[in-house]
Motif scaffolding. Structure first.
Motif, PDB file in Angstrom:
ATOM      1  N   ALA A  49     -44.919 -73.473 -30.865  1.00 27.71           N
ATOM      2  CA  ALA A  49     -45.508 -72.216 -31.392  1.00 27.71           C
ATOM      3  C   ALA A  49     -44.824 -71.030 -30.328  1.00 27.71           C
ATOM      4  CB  ALA A  49     -46.636 -72.150 -31.822  1.00 27.71           C
ATOM      5  N   ALA A  50     -44.309 -69.972 -31.020  1.00 29.22           N
ATOM      6  CA  ALA A  50     -44.153 -69.086 -30.093  1.00 29.22           C
ATOM      7  C   ALA A  50     -45.102 -67.969 -29.970  1.00 29.22           C
ATOM      8  CB  ALA A  50     -43.014 -68.251 -30.802  1.00 29.22           C
ATOM      9  N   ILE A  51     -45.281 -68.019 -28.394  1.00 31.21           N
ATOM     10  CA  ILE A  51     -46.718 -67.328 -28.076  1.00 31.21           C
ATOM     11  C   ILE A  51     -46.245 -66.498 -26.977  1.00 31.21           C
ATOM     12  CG2 ILE A  51     -48.121 -68.974 -29.027  1.00 31.21           C
ATOM     13  CD1 ILE A  51     -48.756 -70.048 -26.427  1.00 31.21           C
ATOM     14  N   GLY A  52     -47.187 -65.577 -26.331  1.00 27.63           N
ATOM     15  CA  GLY A  52     -47.173 -65.047 -25.252  1.00 27.63           C
ATOM     16  C   GLY A  52     -47.759 -63.554 -25.211  1.00 27.63           C
ATOM     17  N   TRP A  53     -47.783 -62.927 -24.216  1.00 27.81           N
ATOM     18  CA  TRP A  53     -48.033 -61.628 -23.812  1.00 27.81           C
ATOM     19  C   TRP A  53     -47.342 -60.671 -24.898  1.00 27.81           C
ATOM     20  CZ3 TRP A  53     -46.686 -56.613 -23.048  1.00 27.81           C
ATOM     21  CH2 TRP A  53     -47.566 -55.693 -22.214  1.00 27.81           C
ATOM     22  N   GLU A  54     -46.004 -60.668 -24.919  1.00 19.05           N
ATOM     23  CA  GLU A  54     -45.267 -59.750 -25.800  1.00 19.05           C
ATOM     24  C   GLU A  54     -45.448 -59.913 -27.253  1.00 19.05           C
ATOM     25  OE1 GLU A  54     -41.177 -58.597 -23.303  1.00 19.05           O
ATOM     26  OE2 GLU A  54     -41.182 -60.342 -24.196  1.00 19.05           O
ATOM     27  N   TYR A  55     -45.710 -61.222 -27.621  1.00 16.34           N
ATOM     28  CA  TYR A  55     -45.989 -61.209 -29.064  1.00 16.34           C
ATOM     29  C   TYR A  55     -47.595 -60.749 -29.308  1.00 16.34           C
ATOM     30  CZ  TYR A  55     -42.298 -64.664 -30.300  1.00 16.34           C
ATOM     31  OH  TYR A  55     -41.215 -65.366 -30.334  1.00 16.34           O
ATOM     32  N   ASP A  56     -48.388 -61.075 -28.359  1.00 16.96           N
ATOM     33  CA  ASP A  56     -49.545 -60.363 -28.660  1.00 16.96           C
ATOM     34  C   ASP A  56     -49.720 -58.584 -28.413  1.00 16.96           C
ATOM     35  OD1 ASP A  56     -50.791 -62.933 -28.840  1.00 16.96           O
ATOM     36  OD2 ASP A  56     -52.190 -62.618 -26.979  1.00 16.96           O
ATOM     37  N   ALA A  57     -48.727 -58.289 -27.828  1.00 13.95           N
ATOM     38  CA  ALA A  57     -48.599 -56.729 -27.710  1.00 13.95           C
ATOM     39  C   ALA A  57     -47.873 -56.136 -29.031  1.00 13.95           C
ATOM     40  CB  ALA A  57     -47.689 -56.363 -26.314  1.00 13.95           C
ATOM     41  N   MET A  58     -46.842 -56.905 -29.310  1.00 13.80           N
ATOM     42  CA  MET A  58     -46.207 -56.473 -30.604  1.00 13.80           C
ATOM     43  C   MET A  58     -46.969 -56.520 -31.775  1.00 13.80           C
ATOM     44  SD  MET A  58     -43.340 -54.881 -31.737  1.00 13.80           S
ATOM     45  CE  MET A  58     -42.488 -55.026 -30.056  1.00 13.80           C
ATOM     46  N   ALA A  59     -47.717 -57.471 -31.946  1.00 16.93           N
ATOM     47  CA  ALA A  59     -48.808 -57.615 -33.178  1.00 16.93           C
ATOM     48  C   ALA A  59     -49.749 -56.742 -33.271  1.00 16.93           C
ATOM     49  CB  ALA A  59     -49.586 -59.091 -32.836  1.00 16.93           C
ATOM     50  N   ASP A  60     -50.106 -56.250 -31.815  1.00 13.50           N
ATOM     51  CA  ASP A  60     -51.174 -55.184 -31.691  1.00 13.50           C
ATOM     52  C   ASP A  60     -50.468 -53.741 -32.080  1.00 13.50           C
ATOM     53  OD1 ASP A  60     -52.611 -52.943 -30.167  1.00 13.50           O
ATOM     54  OD2 ASP A  60     -54.106 -54.503 -29.771  1.00 13.50           O
ATOM     55  N   ILE A  61     -49.226 -53.609 -31.494  1.00 14.33           N
ATOM     56  CA  ILE A  61     -48.521 -52.441 -31.962  1.00 14.33           C
ATOM     57  C   ILE A  61     -48.224 -52.422 -33.336  1.00 14.33           C
ATOM     58  CG2 ILE A  61     -46.280 -51.251 -31.906  1.00 14.33           C
ATOM     59  CD1 ILE A  61     -46.002 -52.341 -28.967  1.00 14.33           C
ATOM     60  N   ALA A  62     -47.673 -53.453 -34.130  1.00 15.24           N
ATOM     61  CA  ALA A  62     -47.590 -53.626 -35.329  1.00 15.24           C
ATOM     62  C   ALA A  62     -48.993 -53.126 -36.373  1.00 15.24           C
ATOM     63  CB  ALA A  62     -47.048 -54.930 -35.867  1.00 15.24           C
ATOM     64  N   LYS A  63     -50.018 -53.547 -35.551  1.00 10.05           N
ATOM     65  CA  LYS A  63     -51.153 -53.014 -36.497  1.00 10.05           C
ATOM     66  C   LYS A  63     -51.594 -51.539 -36.164  1.00 10.05           C
ATOM     67  CE  LYS A  63     -56.157 -54.314 -36.425  1.00 10.05           C
ATOM     68  NZ  LYS A  63     -57.219 -55.257 -36.054  1.00 10.05           N
ATOM     69  N   ARG A  64     -51.461 -50.987 -35.253  1.00  9.56           N
ATOM     70  CA  ARG A  64     -51.699 -49.761 -34.844  1.00  9.56           C
ATOM     71  C   ARG A  64     -50.670 -48.904 -35.946  1.00  9.56           C
ATOM     72  NH1 ARG A  64     -54.481 -48.647 -29.697  1.00  9.56           N
ATOM     73  NH2 ARG A  64     -54.937 -50.906 -28.842  1.00  9.56           N
ATOM     74  N   LEU A  65     -49.312 -49.265 -35.899  1.00 10.15           N
ATOM     75  CA  LEU A  65     -48.524 -48.458 -36.671  1.00 10.15           C
ATOM     76  C   LEU A  65     -48.399 -48.887 -38.019  1.00 10.15           C
ATOM     77  CD1 LEU A  65     -45.634 -48.320 -33.902  1.00 10.15           C
ATOM     78  CD2 LEU A  65     -47.411 -46.578 -34.252  1.00 10.15           C
ATOM     79  N   ASN A  66     -48.836 -49.950 -38.388  1.00  7.99           N
ATOM     80  CA  ASN A  66     -48.968 -50.448 -39.866  1.00  7.99           C
ATOM     81  C   ASN A  66     -47.577 -50.628 -40.178  1.00  7.99           C
ATOM     82  OD1 ASN A  66     -49.131 -51.067 -42.549  1.00  7.99           O
ATOM     83  ND2 ASN A  66     -49.307 -48.817 -43.399  1.00  7.99           N
ATOM     84  N   MET A  67     -46.779 -51.754 -39.488  1.00 14.19           N
ATOM     85  CA  MET A  67     -45.393 -52.147 -39.612  1.00 14.19           C
ATOM     86  C   MET A  67     -45.569 -53.572 -39.856  1.00 14.19           C
ATOM     87  SD  MET A  67     -43.658 -51.440 -36.114  1.00 14.19           S
ATOM     88  CE  MET A  67     -43.815 -52.433 -34.671  1.00 14.19           C
TER      89      MET A  67
END
Length: 260
Positions: A49-67
């Motif tokens: 599975a692809a995981i890591g700091w940047e994946y979590d950060a991008m998921a959080d960004i996507a949630k905040r921006l609705n993307m």
């Protein structure tokens, strides 16, 4: 007490204003490319599975921006040209913010600062810093062409000759570490983020020697003129303000346990 309460209220007002400024992208689809070879920023775990700091950060960004984010894997040497040509909307793999790269791509604001370190085998005793490595002509260094570790190795550790035969080039960062483990090279220069991740996962097979060789700021990359830069910068600012960045640092640099 009244002054304290007023300050708290003012801080809350500022935070509310900042949240209101983060735009809603209306479910926009965004393609992000990454290397999956830079733990703990992004990597494959023992299950693949692809995981890591940047994946979590991008998921959080996507949630905040609705993307809506989808991911594509790309080698490091192809990433900046591919993003520059518009093949992907965003690139992430611990990319150092540098002026020469800004000629090809736009950068987000820095989401992390790291220091360059010397990664070696756990039983290495022939050198313990840059000068002692440089003084032994039998020692070899692995690097990816065009990366910050490559230039630090050439200009800060060795003699400034980019064709120095003591530098062995590899396509991916993971390949440089594998060459180190197998004894094909003796040194990998990397930022402390990735270096500490590999040391943690090595069960004593790798270590870091010497002091830091400098600092670097990491950012996401975009095609020139991308309209995603400002929204993602707003999300990064919000994540710094509300403690999300600190929580991600704690999760991936302190709490996460690599499989042995």
């Amino acid at each position: 007490m009244k002054l304290t309460a007023a300050l708290v209220g003012f801080a809350a007002l500022i935070a509310t204003s900042a949240i209101a400024q983060v735009p809603d992208l209306g479910g926009r689809e965004v393609v992000v490319t990454t290397e999956n070879a830079y733990p703990p920023l992004q990597f494959l775990d023992s299950s693949g599975a692809a995981i890591g700091w940047e994946y979590d950060a991008m998921a959080d960004i996507a949630k905040r921006l609705n993307m809506v984010v989808t991911y594509e894997n790309t080698s490091w040497d192809a990433m900046i040209p591919a993003v520059s040509e518009g093949q992907f909307d965003v690139g992430m793999t611990g990319i150092t913010i540098r002026d020469d790269r800004k000629a090809q791509v736009d950068f987000s604001d820095a989401y992390m600062r790291s220091e360059m370190v010397m990664l070696v085998r756990g039983d290495e005793e022939r050198f313990n810093d840059g000068p002692s490595f440089a003084d032994n002509p039998d020692l070899l260094m692995a690097a990816q062409p065009g990366t910050t570790p490559f230039y630090v190795g050439v200009y800060e550790v060795l003699d400034g000759d980019e064709a120095n035969p003591r530098i062995k080039l590899f396509e991916t960062f993971g390949a440089t570490v594998e060459a180190l483990k197998s004894g094909d090279v003796d040194l990998v220069l990397t930022d402390g983020t990735a270096g500490n991740g590999y040391v943690e996962a090595s069960n004593g097979g790798l270590k870091i020697v010497g002091g830091p060789l400098g600092t670097e700021d990491f950012g996401f990359i975009f095609p020139k003129g991308s309209d995603l830069v400002a929204p993602i910068n707003a999300a990064i600012a919000e994540m710094k303000a509300d403690g999300t960045i600190d929580a991600l640092n704690k999760k991936w640099f302190l709490d996460y346990k690599f499989a042995q």
